[in-house]
Design a protein around this motif. Structure first.
Motif, PDB file in Angstrom:
ATOM      1  N   ASN A 251       0.838  -1.205   0.000  1.00 44.87           N
ATOM      2  CA  ASN A 251       0.000   0.000   0.000  1.00 44.87           C
ATOM      3  C   ASN A 251       0.871   1.253   0.000  1.00 44.87           C
ATOM      4  O   ASN A 251       0.615   2.213  -0.735  1.00 44.87           O
ATOM      5  CB  ASN A 251      -0.919   0.026   1.225  1.00 44.87           C
ATOM      6  N   SER A 252       1.901   1.240   0.848  1.00 50.93           N
ATOM      7  CA  SER A 252       2.833   2.369   0.906  1.00 50.93           C
ATOM      8  C   SER A 252       3.526   2.570  -0.430  1.00 50.93           C
ATOM      9  O   SER A 252       3.619   3.700  -0.936  1.00 50.93           O
ATOM     10  CB  SER A 252       3.889   2.140   1.994  1.00 50.93           C
ATOM     11  N   GLU A 253       4.013   1.486  -0.985  1.00 50.52           N
ATOM     12  CA  GLU A 253       4.738   1.576  -2.259  1.00 50.52           C
ATOM     13  C   GLU A 253       3.866   2.179  -3.349  1.00 50.52           C
ATOM     14  O   GLU A 253       4.318   3.022  -4.139  1.00 50.52           O
ATOM     15  CB  GLU A 253       5.231   0.186  -2.669  1.00 50.52           C
ATOM     16  N   PHE A 254       2.590   1.763  -3.406  1.00 45.87           N
ATOM     17  CA  PHE A 254       1.671   2.283  -4.424  1.00 45.87           C
ATOM     18  C   PHE A 254       1.454   3.787  -4.236  1.00 45.87           C
ATOM     19  O   PHE A 254       1.537   4.570  -5.194  1.00 45.87           O
ATOM     20  CB  PHE A 254       0.331   1.552  -4.354  1.00 45.87           C
ATOM     21  N   GLU A 255       1.164   4.205  -2.995  1.00 41.84           N
ATOM     22  CA  GLU A 255       0.869   5.612  -2.741  1.00 41.84           C
ATOM     23  C   GLU A 255       2.089   6.501  -2.989  1.00 41.84           C
ATOM     24  O   GLU A 255       1.970   7.600  -3.540  1.00 41.84           O
ATOM     25  CB  GLU A 255       0.377   5.805  -1.303  1.00 41.84           C
ATOM     26  N   ILE A 256       3.245   6.013  -2.591  1.00 42.51           N
ATOM     27  CA  ILE A 256       4.484   6.785  -2.783  1.00 42.51           C
ATOM     28  C   ILE A 256       4.744   7.016  -4.265  1.00 42.51           C
ATOM     29  O   ILE A 256       5.075   8.136  -4.690  1.00 42.51           O
ATOM     30  CB  ILE A 256       5.667   6.059  -2.108  1.00 42.51           C
ATOM     31  N   LYS A 257       4.571   5.968  -5.060  1.00 41.31           N
ATOM     32  CA  LYS A 257       4.760   6.096  -6.508  1.00 41.31           C
ATOM     33  C   LYS A 257       3.672   6.961  -7.122  1.00 41.31           C
ATOM     34  O   LYS A 257       3.951   7.822  -7.968  1.00 41.31           O
ATOM     35  CB  LYS A 257       4.762   4.711  -7.150  1.00 41.31           C
ATOM     36  N   ASP A 258       2.431   6.764  -6.669  1.00 41.60           N
ATOM     37  CA  ASP A 258       1.304   7.512  -7.219  1.00 41.60           C
ATOM     38  C   ASP A 258       1.454   9.012  -6.956  1.00 41.60           C
ATOM     39  O   ASP A 258       1.058   9.843  -7.786  1.00 41.60           O
ATOM     40  CB  ASP A 258       0.001   6.995  -6.608  1.00 41.60           C
ATOM     41  N   GLN A 259       2.024   9.360  -5.801  1.00 39.95           N
ATOM     42  CA  GLN A 259       2.199  10.766  -5.441  1.00 39.95           C
ATOM     43  C   GLN A 259       3.563  11.322  -5.864  1.00 39.95           C
ATOM     44  O   GLN A 259       3.873  12.482  -5.585  1.00 39.95           O
ATOM     45  CB  GLN A 259       2.020  10.934  -3.929  1.00 39.95           C
ATOM     46  N   ASN A 260       4.346  10.470  -6.520  1.00 40.92           N
ATOM     47  CA  ASN A 260       5.638  10.875  -7.096  1.00 40.92           C
ATOM     48  C   ASN A 260       6.590  11.463  -6.049  1.00 40.92           C
ATOM     49  O   ASN A 260       7.195  12.522  -6.247  1.00 40.92           O
ATOM     50  CB  ASN A 260       5.417  11.886  -8.232  1.00 40.92           C
ATOM     51  N   VAL A 261       6.704  10.748  -4.929  1.00 41.21           N
ATOM     52  CA  VAL A 261       7.629  11.194  -3.884  1.00 41.21           C
ATOM     53  C   VAL A 261       8.671  10.102  -3.580  1.00 41.21           C
ATOM     54  O   VAL A 261       9.190  10.014  -2.471  1.00 41.21           O
ATOM     55  CB  VAL A 261       6.867  11.595  -2.592  1.00 41.21           C
ATOM     56  N   GLN A 262       8.990   9.298  -4.595  1.00 33.85           N
ATOM     57  CA  GLN A 262       9.921   8.183  -4.396  1.00 33.85           C
ATOM     58  C   GLN A 262      11.295   8.629  -3.917  1.00 33.85           C
ATOM     59  O   GLN A 262      11.996   7.869  -3.243  1.00 33.85           O
ATOM     60  CB  GLN A 262      10.095   7.379  -5.700  1.00 33.85           C
ATOM     61  N   ASP A 263      11.696   9.844  -4.273  1.00 29.60           N
ATOM     62  CA  ASP A 263      13.019  10.326  -3.879  1.00 29.60           C
ATOM     63  C   ASP A 263      13.070  10.748  -2.417  1.00 29.60           C
ATOM     64  O   ASP A 263      14.156  10.904  -1.850  1.00 29.60           O
ATOM     65  CB  ASP A 263      13.434  11.516  -4.757  1.00 29.60           C
ATOM     66  N   SER A 264      11.903  10.932  -1.819  1.00 29.20           N
ATOM     67  CA  SER A 264      11.855  11.463  -0.459  1.00 29.20           C
ATOM     68  C   SER A 264      11.306  10.487   0.573  1.00 29.20           C
ATOM     69  O   SER A 264      11.685  10.542   1.747  1.00 29.20           O
ATOM     70  CB  SER A 264      10.990  12.739  -0.423  1.00 29.20           C
ATOM     71  N   VAL A 265      10.397   9.609   0.175  1.00 29.85           N
ATOM     72  CA  VAL A 265       9.770   8.657   1.092  1.00 29.85           C
ATOM     73  C   VAL A 265      10.171   7.244   0.683  1.00 29.85           C
ATOM     74  O   VAL A 265       9.871   6.798  -0.436  1.00 29.85           O
ATOM     75  CB  VAL A 265       8.238   8.796   1.095  1.00 29.85           C
ATOM     76  N   ILE A 266      10.854   6.559   1.577  1.00 31.56           N
ATOM     77  CA  ILE A 266      11.396   5.233   1.289  1.00 31.56           C
ATOM     78  C   ILE A 266      10.581   4.178   2.035  1.00 31.56           C
ATOM     79  O   ILE A 266      10.599   4.139   3.267  1.00 31.56           O
ATOM     80  CB  ILE A 266      12.876   5.124   1.729  1.00 31.56           C
ATOM     81  N   PRO A 267       9.846   3.308   1.318  1.00 32.59           N
ATOM     82  CA  PRO A 267       9.129   2.221   1.991  1.00 32.59           C
ATOM     83  C   PRO A 267      10.112   1.124   2.385  1.00 32.59           C
ATOM     84  O   PRO A 267      11.019   0.791   1.616  1.00 32.59           O
ATOM     85  CB  PRO A 267       8.152   1.737   0.915  1.00 32.59           C
ATOM     86  N   ARG A 268       9.937   0.595   3.581  1.00 31.25           N
ATOM     87  CA  ARG A 268      10.902  -0.412   4.035  1.00 31.25           C
ATOM     88  C   ARG A 268      10.199  -1.440   4.910  1.00 31.25           C
ATOM     89  O   ARG A 268       9.430  -1.079   5.810  1.00 31.25           O
ATOM     90  CB  ARG A 268      12.028   0.270   4.798  1.00 31.25           C
ATOM     91  N   LEU A 269      10.475  -2.712   4.650  1.00 30.03           N
ATOM     92  CA  LEU A 269       9.881  -3.820   5.401  1.00 30.03           C
ATOM     93  C   LEU A 269      10.752  -4.149   6.603  1.00 30.03           C
ATOM     94  O   LEU A 269      11.964  -4.323   6.475  1.00 30.03           O
ATOM     95  CB  LEU A 269       9.744  -5.055   4.489  1.00 30.03           C
ATOM     96  N   GLY A 270      10.126  -4.245   7.775  1.00 32.07           N
ATOM     97  CA  GLY A 270      10.884  -4.595   8.966  1.00 32.07           C
ATOM     98  C   GLY A 270      10.020  -4.490  10.204  1.00 32.07           C
ATOM     99  O   GLY A 270       8.954  -3.874  10.196  1.00 32.07           O
ATOM    100  N   ASP A 271      10.499  -5.073  11.290  1.00 27.05           N
ATOM    101  CA  ASP A 271       9.763  -5.098  12.553  1.00 27.05           C
ATOM    102  C   ASP A 271      10.135  -3.888  13.396  1.00 27.05           C
ATOM    103  O   ASP A 271      11.267  -3.772  13.878  1.00 27.05           O
ATOM    104  CB  ASP A 271      10.093  -6.397  13.296  1.00 27.05           C
ATOM    105  N   GLY A 272       9.199  -2.975  13.561  1.00 30.19           N
ATOM    106  CA  GLY A 272       9.432  -1.813  14.409  1.00 30.19           C
ATOM    107  C   GLY A 272      10.587  -0.954  13.933  1.00 30.19           C
ATOM    108  O   GLY A 272      10.681  -0.593  12.756  1.00 30.19           O
ATOM    109  N   LEU A 273      11.506  -0.661  14.852  1.00 28.30           N
ATOM    110  CA  LEU A 273      12.620   0.227  14.549  1.00 28.30           C
ATOM    111  C   LEU A 273      13.713  -0.442  13.732  1.00 28.30           C
ATOM    112  O   LEU A 273      14.696   0.220  13.357  1.00 28.30           O
ATOM    113  CB  LEU A 273      13.220   0.785  15.847  1.00 28.30           C
TER     114      LEU A 273
END
Length: 219
Positions: free
Chosen positions: A47-69
Motif C-alpha cells: 500500500n505504501s509503495e503504491f501511494e508513494i509512486k502515485d504521489q511521485n515522492v519516491q526520492d523522499s519517502v522510502i518504503p521499508r519492510l521490517g519489525d518496528g525500529l
C-alpha cells in the motif's frame, strides 16, 4: 494532529505507516524531505509503495519492510520517530526492544489508542520527557497523542494516568473520554459486586480506579 508535531526539516521514521499518508503529506507540504515508511507486513508495505509512486515522492519517502525500529539504518540519520494508531503497550515494546536506534532521536510523536499510562511510565523511566500532549474527538472515537524529547522528568501518579498537559488543559474531548471511562468502570464494579465469584483484588483495583477518575473529574 500528528503532522503538526513534526518539526520542519525533520528526518522521520513512520512506524506502521500503512499507506504512507503521513510522510507523503509532510513531503508535499514542504515540511520534510526525507522519511522512512516502515511496515512489518508485505500487504501494508505494498500500500505504501503504491501511494508513494502515485504521489511521485519516491526520492523522499522510502518504503521499508521490517519489525518496528529495525527499518531504521544509521545512514538514514533519523531524528524523529512517529508511531501512531497502536496500543500504548505495543508502542512501548517497539521502543524498548531497539533502544540503540533512539540514541540520535530528538523527538517521539506517539499516538496510542489505549495504554497511555504504561507508555508515559516507560518514557519517564527511559529518559524521555513529555513536551506536549493533544486529544481530539472524531467520528465517536477519541485520539490521544504524546510528544516526547530526550530529558529527565518525574511525573505524579495523576500525571501518568491523565497526562501532565491534558489534565491541565481539560478540553471537551478529554472530559468526554474520562466521563465515558468512569461509566465503564462503574458498570464493571457493579457487575463484580453482583457476582458470587468475583476476584476481591480485582474489585479493589477497579474501585481505586473509580475513585481516581471521580477525584480528577471533580476538580
Amino acid at each position: 494532529m500528528v503532522a503538526g508535531e513534526v518539526q520542519k526539516g525533520a528526518r522521520i521514521a513512520d512506524i506502521g505507516s500503512d499507506h504512507a499518508y503521513l510522510p507523503i503529506h509532510l513531503v508535499k507540504e514542504g515540511i520534510i524531505n526525507f522519511a522512512i515508511a516502515g511496515e512489518v507486513a508485505k500487504g501494508p508495505l505494498s500500500n505504501s509503495e503504491f501511494e508513494i509512486k502515485d504521489q511521485n515522492v519516491q526520492d523522499s519517502v522510502i518504503p521499508r519492510l521490517g519489525d518496528g525500529l529495525d527499518v531504521i539504518q544509521d545512514q538514514d540519520q533519523i531524528d524523529t520517530i512517529v508511531i501512531a494508531g497502536m496500543g500504548g503497550i505495543l508502542i512501548q515494546s517497539i521502543l524498548d526492544r531497539n533502544q540503540g536506534k533512539l540514541k540520535n532521536v530528538k523527538r517521539l510523536v506517539l499516538q496510542p489508542n489505549v495504554g497511555e499510562l504504561e507508555l508515559r511510565t516507560w518514557l519517564q523511566n527511559n529518559n524521555f520527557k513529555i513536551v506536549n500532549e493533544k486529544i481530539v474527538a472524531e467520528d465517536r472515537h477519541i485520539y490521544e497523542m504524546i510528544v516526547a524529547e530526550p530529558g529527565n522528568a518525574s511525573y505524579s501518579d495523576a500525571e501518568l494516568h491523565f497526562g501532565p498537559y491534558l489534565s491541565a488543559e481539560r478540553n471537551t474531548a478529554y472530559l468526554s473520554k474520562w466521563e465515558r471511562e468512569l461509566k465503564r468502570l462503574l458498570k464493571v464494579e457493579n457487575a463484580m459486586k453482583n457476582s458470587n465469584s468475583h476476584d476481591s483484588n480485582r474489585l479493589k483495583q477497579v474501585q481505586e480506579e473509580v475513585s481516581r477518575v471521580q477525584e480528577m473529574l471533580s476538580k
